[in-house]
Write an enzyme that holds these catalytic residues in place. Sequence first.
Site, short mmCIF file in Angstrom:
data_model
loop_
_atom_site.label_atom_id
_atom_site.label_comp_id
_atom_site.label_asym_id
_atom_site.label_seq_id
_atom_site.Cartn_x
_atom_site.Cartn_y
_atom_site.Cartn_z
N CYS A 126 5.55 -14.95 1.52
CA CYS A 126 6.62 -15.24 2.49
C CYS A 126 7.49 -13.99 2.62
O CYS A 126 8.19 -13.61 1.68
CB CYS A 126 7.43 -16.42 1.98
SG CYS A 126 8.78 -16.92 3.07
N CYS A 149 -7.99 17.31 -9.62
CA CYS A 149 -7.67 15.95 -10.05
C CYS A 149 -7.00 15.19 -8.91
O CYS A 149 -6.01 15.64 -8.34
CB CYS A 149 -6.74 16.01 -11.26
SG CYS A 149 -6.14 14.38 -11.79
#
Length: 303
Positions: A126, A149
Amino acid sequence: MFYCSPSYSFHVTRTSKPSHLTYNKLSSQEAAILLHNGTEKPFSGEYNKHYKKGSYACRQCNTLLFSSSAKFDSNTGWPSFDDAYPEALEVKADFSREEIVCATCKGHLGHVFKGEGFTPKNVRHCVNSLAIKFIPQQVQKKAIFASGCFWGTDYWLRTVPGVLDTKSGYIGGSESNSTYEDVCTGTTGHYEAVEVTYDETLVDYETLARMYFNTHNPEQANGQGNDIGSQYLPAIFCLDEEQKRISEKLLSELRALGYKPATELIKAPRFWSAENYHQDYYIKNGKKPYCHFYKTKFNKAKP
């Protein structure tokens, strides 16, 4: 429960959002929701009866939260979704209910309810319309970059205003569904890469590519920093000819300034998302990259 209004004042402000990201300016009513746990009046929000195709993003940080395919009419007065994008939300205890916040900026979105039977998933997120904004499907574009990385690559690309989402993963290898442990052997042919989803009305591909080059060493041909191996090589995975053209232009600019980029341009094959613990790594852990640093390269010759 209280409802926000322009004169609303409540002095609890969230302070845990990552400081390296750029945030959208909020109106007083938006701030009342996202920063101070407010709730808009039922049936008042612009997205309560909104069913166009696209995605709903956090109004504060642009992170993609919900797909329009997950939206349903609960007739409760607030936008309702029975699912969210992976890793997009955090759930926190809120007295007898569960509060949902944006996992990136920690902004308050609304609450989640279970067991109501509205849809087969039996979940209702909601959400306040003032906490989200709609991004049409046609303006959502993707780009894929590899620069060592993927934690560091993700960190910097996520800072670009207009970026909606970043996903760390693997690309270029022959094996499907490879794990991090598989890729670390350097035998799968995969690169660690980041898939960027962005709103092309807010940012263009060239801006993203410039950030990519400015936040790693494109001349290092054996990895990035102390991360050595084929999985850490620099590469741009082009999704169309326009991306290839722009990437070639930027590489030519770098060469003209005295750089010798080792960056490969590769036609993008399938991208595989990495494990959940790799996603938004530095955002989650509050750290900074150890081998990715911002340094402008395009406005002057190489030192």
